[in-house]
Design a protein around this motif. Structure first.
Motif, PDB file in Angstrom:
ATOM      1  N   VAL A 140       0.893  -1.054  -0.081  1.00 35.17           N
ATOM      2  CA  VAL A 140       0.096  -0.119   0.095  1.00 35.17           C
ATOM      3  C   VAL A 140       0.860   1.124  -0.094  1.00 35.17           C
ATOM      4  CG1 VAL A 140      -1.632   1.383   1.355  1.00 35.17           C
ATOM      5  CG2 VAL A 140      -1.891  -1.335   0.984  1.00 35.17           C
ATOM      6  N   VAL A 141       1.971   1.214   0.804  1.00 39.26           N
ATOM      7  CA  VAL A 141       3.009   2.410   0.777  1.00 39.26           C
ATOM      8  C   VAL A 141       4.461   1.593   0.433  1.00 39.26           C
ATOM      9  CG1 VAL A 141       4.314   4.219   1.932  1.00 39.26           C
ATOM     10  CG2 VAL A 141       1.493   3.569   2.251  1.00 39.26           C
ATOM     11  N   ASP A 142       4.955   2.286  -0.575  1.00 39.76           N
ATOM     12  CA  ASP A 142       6.243   1.500  -0.975  1.00 39.76           C
ATOM     13  C   ASP A 142       7.482   2.705  -0.966  1.00 39.76           C
ATOM     14  OD1 ASP A 142       7.991  -0.134  -2.195  1.00 39.76           O
ATOM     15  OD2 ASP A 142       6.955  -0.112  -4.114  1.00 39.76           O
ATOM     16  N   THR A 143       8.519   2.251  -0.199  1.00 36.89           N
ATOM     17  CA  THR A 143       9.823   2.759   0.212  1.00 36.89           C
ATOM     18  C   THR A 143       9.351   4.443   0.139  1.00 36.89           C
ATOM     19  OG1 THR A 143      10.184   1.256  -1.842  1.00 36.89           O
ATOM     20  CG2 THR A 143      12.050   2.863  -0.827  1.00 36.89           C
ATOM     21  N   PHE A 144       8.817   4.891   1.032  1.00 38.57           N
ATOM     22  CA  PHE A 144       8.413   6.421   1.148  1.00 38.57           C
ATOM     23  C   PHE A 144       9.636   6.945   1.812  1.00 38.57           C
ATOM     24  CE2 PHE A 144       6.465   9.937   2.406  1.00 38.57           C
ATOM     25  CZ  PHE A 144       5.392  10.279   1.430  1.00 38.57           C
ATOM     26  N   ASN A 145      10.044   7.874   1.292  1.00 42.97           N
ATOM     27  CA  ASN A 145      11.299   8.740   2.068  1.00 42.97           C
ATOM     28  C   ASN A 145      10.955  10.313   1.829  1.00 42.97           C
ATOM     29  OD1 ASN A 145      13.564   7.032   2.860  1.00 42.97           O
ATOM     30  ND2 ASN A 145      13.119   6.343   0.908  1.00 42.97           N
ATOM     31  N   LEU A 146      10.968  11.032   3.012  1.00 40.72           N
ATOM     32  CA  LEU A 146      10.579  12.311   2.937  1.00 40.72           C
ATOM     33  C   LEU A 146      11.130  13.144   4.150  1.00 40.72           C
ATOM     34  CD1 LEU A 146       8.879  14.695   1.601  1.00 40.72           C
ATOM     35  CD2 LEU A 146       6.966  13.747   3.154  1.00 40.72           C
ATOM     36  N   GLN A 147      11.824  14.259   3.972  1.00 38.43           N
ATOM     37  CA  GLN A 147      12.196  14.716   5.127  1.00 38.43           C
ATOM     38  C   GLN A 147      11.390  16.255   5.227  1.00 38.43           C
ATOM     39  OE1 GLN A 147      14.761  13.396   3.161  1.00 38.43           O
ATOM     40  NE2 GLN A 147      14.764  11.752   5.028  1.00 38.43           N
ATOM     41  N   ILE A 148      10.946  16.655   6.355  1.00 36.60           N
ATOM     42  CA  ILE A 148      10.089  17.937   6.391  1.00 36.60           C
ATOM     43  C   ILE A 148      10.785  18.801   7.462  1.00 36.60           C
ATOM     44  CG2 ILE A 148       7.859  19.034   7.068  1.00 36.60           C
ATOM     45  CD1 ILE A 148       6.566  16.315   6.084  1.00 36.60           C
ATOM     46  N   GLU A 149      10.834  20.124   7.016  1.00 41.35           N
ATOM     47  CA  GLU A 149      11.577  20.971   8.042  1.00 41.35           C
ATOM     48  C   GLU A 149      10.583  21.706   8.676  1.00 41.35           C
ATOM     49  OE1 GLU A 149      14.766  21.497   8.314  1.00 41.35           O
ATOM     50  OE2 GLU A 149      15.081  20.057   6.559  1.00 41.35           O
TER      51      GLU A 149
END
Ligand code: ATP
Ligand code: MG
Lengths: 359, 271
Positions: free
Chosen positions: A18-27
């Motif tokens: 359902v979610v695949d290799t999710f990468n995120l950086q939030i400031e």
């Protein structure tokens, strides 16, 4: 290290990813939207940040604390739901004060904070009402105040406006953004409405089938979509299939008419290529001059949309839409007219089929 | 003449609906009035409340009535404490099991009270539960809780359906609430009114129950009514009228309570 980090997160139900290799950086203080069609995994990702779902793998870090397995009631994350989810048995004030009461704050501090929050959402005079006595928009404002009252580290909103009518939707989204800026709170906003995402966000994460297609500012997402999916999902876009004539000089062929694009094309074994063109960059009256691309076609349809006139032009296989501003000089074409459309080479966006990362 | 025809139809419908209402009213009120008149004739040749004062002044009436009253209150409390969290959990985490649970909660309708009692006595035979009065009382309340399940579960289930259980739970969780806080501050207050209707039916059942109380030799109101019927003439009728009045009074109390809370019981959602 970013304030909120989503690292290599996967969510798998049975066989379905359902979610695949999710990468995120939030400031800290950033407003990020998750944009994508229904079922692409936006809510699932958001709920993993909130703590209602545990990722199958990967980690979530908020303010340098790994919260991947921390229960939601200890994360200090504010959540606003599509269905408002106000407590029906409590007044507006009690709803807003709920989190503070749970935290065991003294009554006087709660009262003061509640008054402050009601002030921010302009609903001071509704303090003693019950949720059923409020309109949808008012209920959602109370829900926002309730989520913000506990001074959460992160604010999460899951399609907060989709149950409201168009006019309130626009005014409330502005209000949400204003409050977000005022409190400088890190925010993730889930929506499938591209206009909402474009108008509100610092950055947009475009998702499709559980994967990130592209991350970028609204400007980058709109003007430089990286994939066929992003191009077609964000804004109205003409997607044309072209054959590569000469990759080195950027010469391509669409329906037997040769045009050129800027830059060097990928040297692909497959000679066909997807090209995207925004309707507003295509001109009917040759303003772009000789060096631009020109193509011959036939007008199939003309639609008057107020500020713009949208014309559908057919080439051999493809049809394209083009928008002309409704100026006093405009002579709208008629169905069946033979026309020459022109567009600059740099307006042709070469799309890839593989999702990419940050632009 | 279409309008006249439809007017005729209206009268037609009116006639039949009134007829059925009147038949229903006769069916309902005639025995009641007959019982009332009969209960007033304890003294020859005059109408009076002798039978009533006999009943009301007898200590057995008050003892058995208050015994059953408190048993009903206990039953309702245990039932609510058992079923509210269960139904809540089913709504939240096991929604697919709902049909199964629905079926299970209907079982007390299918199993006759006599079977229930003998089942209980056999199962708990030679344990402290069948050895002492207190033990039997535990069995009594246990059986009543079981009898109450269909009504209580259904009422609570309806209450939970009316709110968005999942969203409210998650909203509370994200605001820092633990499970106990969610149950006591969010779920209970919102199913309270629905729960009252189940509680009322349970109350009525426990007050009139005979079989189980009799077989477990408990000094309950049901066996008292039955005992009185076999030994007195006018008093049982008076008692019937009294319990009828008490029942309606209870309904009134429930209505009144739920009315004074109705400002909070309305449900919100997307509009
Ligand atoms: N508990 C679950 N078990 C199995 N599949 C699930 C579960 N929850 C969600 N899914 C699937 O995961 C996919 C993503 O769901 P999700 O709710 O995250 O989508 P979404 O992007 O929020 O869509 P929408 O815009 O419709 O809200 C869907 O295909 C859904 O069917
Ligand atoms: Mg969703």
């Amino acid at each position: 290290m970013a304030f909120l980090e989503i690292n290599d997160v996967h969510k798998i139900y049975g066989q379905t990813v359902v979610v695949d290799t999710f990468n995120l950086q939030i400031e800290q203080g950033e407003f990020v939207s998750f944009l994508g069609p229904s079922g692409c995994g936006k809510t699932t990702t958001l709920r993993m940040v909130a703590g209602f779902i545990v990722p199958t793998s990967g980690s979530i870090v908020i303010n340098a604390v790994d919260v991947t397995r921390m229960p939601p009631n200890r994360r200090n994350v504010g959540m606003v739901f599509q269905s408002y989810a106000l407590f029906p048995n409590m007044t507006v004030a009690a709803n807003v004060g709920f989190g503070l009461k749970v935290a065991g704050q003294p009554a006087r501090a709660i009262k003061q904070r509640v008054a402050e929050m009601l002030e921010i959402i302009h609903m001071t005079e509704y303090a003693t009402r019950y949720p059923y006595q409020l309109s949808g928009g008012q209920q959602q404002r109370v829900a926002l105040a309730r989520a913000l009252a506990i001074q959460p580290q992160v604010l999460l909103l899951d399609e907060p406006l989709s149950a409201l009518d168009a006019k309130i939707r626009i005014s409330l989204r502005q209000e949400i953004r204003t409050i977000q800026r005022q409190l400088n709170i890190t925010t993730i906003y889930v929506t499938h409405d591209q206009e909402e995402a474009l108008s509100l966000s610092d950055r947009i994460v475009v998702m499709n089938q559980g994967r990130i297609e592209q991350i970028g500012t609204p400007f980058a997402i709109y003007n430089r979509p990286r994939t066929r999916f992003v191009a077609s999902f964000v804004g109205t876009l003409n997607v044309l299939t072209a054959e590569v004539v000469d990759a080195a000089t950027g010469r391509i062929m669409i329906d037997g008419q040769e045009i050129h694009v800027n830059g060097i094309l990928p040297d692909h074994p497959d000679p066909s290529l997807a090209i995207a063109l925004r309707p507003e960059v295509i001109s009917l009256n040759g303003v772009y001059g000789q060096t631009a691309n020109h193509m011959q076609g036939t007008v199939e349809d003309v639609t008057f949309l107020g500020p713009v006139v949208r014309t559908r032009v057919r080439f051999d296989q493809h049809t394209i839409h083009l928008d002309s501003f409704n100026t006093p000089q405009l002579v709208p074409p008629r169905n069946g007219d033979s026309v020459t459309v022109s567009f600059p080479p740099e307006a042709c966006l070469v799309l890839s089929d593989t999702p990419g990362a940050e632009v | 003449m279409a309008p006249a025809a439809s007017e005729n139809d209206m009268r037609h419908i009116n006639f039949w609906s009134w007829l059925w209402i009147i038949i229903g009213a006769i069916y309902f009120f005639v025995p009641l009035i007959a019982t009332l008149l009969f209960s007033l004739q304890a003294k020859r040749d005059e109408l009076g409340f002798t039978a009533y004062s006999n009943v009301l002044s007898s200590p057995a009436f008050f003892n058995s009535f208050s015994f059953s009253f408190w048993t009903a209150v206990t039953t309702i409390s245990i039932s609510a404490l058992l079923i509210v969290p269960t139904a809540y959990w089913v709504h939240l985490r096991l929604p697919r099991l709902r049909p199964v649970i629905d079926f299970i909660t209907l079982l007390p309708f299918v199993v006759p009270a006599v079977v229930l009692v003998f089942g209980l006595i056999r199962t708990y035979n030679r344990t402290p539960l069948t050895d002492s009065r207190q033990g039997l009382y535990v069995l009594l309340v246990g059986s009543y809780v079981m009898l109450s399940i269909p009504y209580m579960y259904r009422a609570i289930d309806t209450g939970l359906r009316a709110i968005d259980v999942r969203a409210l739970t998650e909203a509370a969780q994200s605001l820092g609430a633990d499970w106990f806080t969610i149950m006591t501050r969010v779920i209970f207050p919102n199913v309270y009114i629905a729960l009252l209707s189940g509680a009322f039916i349970t109350f009525a059942i426990v007050m009139g129950e005979f079989t189980i109380a009799f077989l477990l030799a408990q000094p309950a109101f049901g066996p008292y009514i039955s005992l009185l019927s076999s030994s007195k003439v006018y008093e049982p009728s008076a008692l019937a009228i009294i319990s009828f009045g008490l029942t309606w009074a209870s309904i009134g109390v429930v209505q009144w309570i739920s009315h004074s809370f109705s400002g909070q019981s309305q449900i919100t959602g997307p509009r």
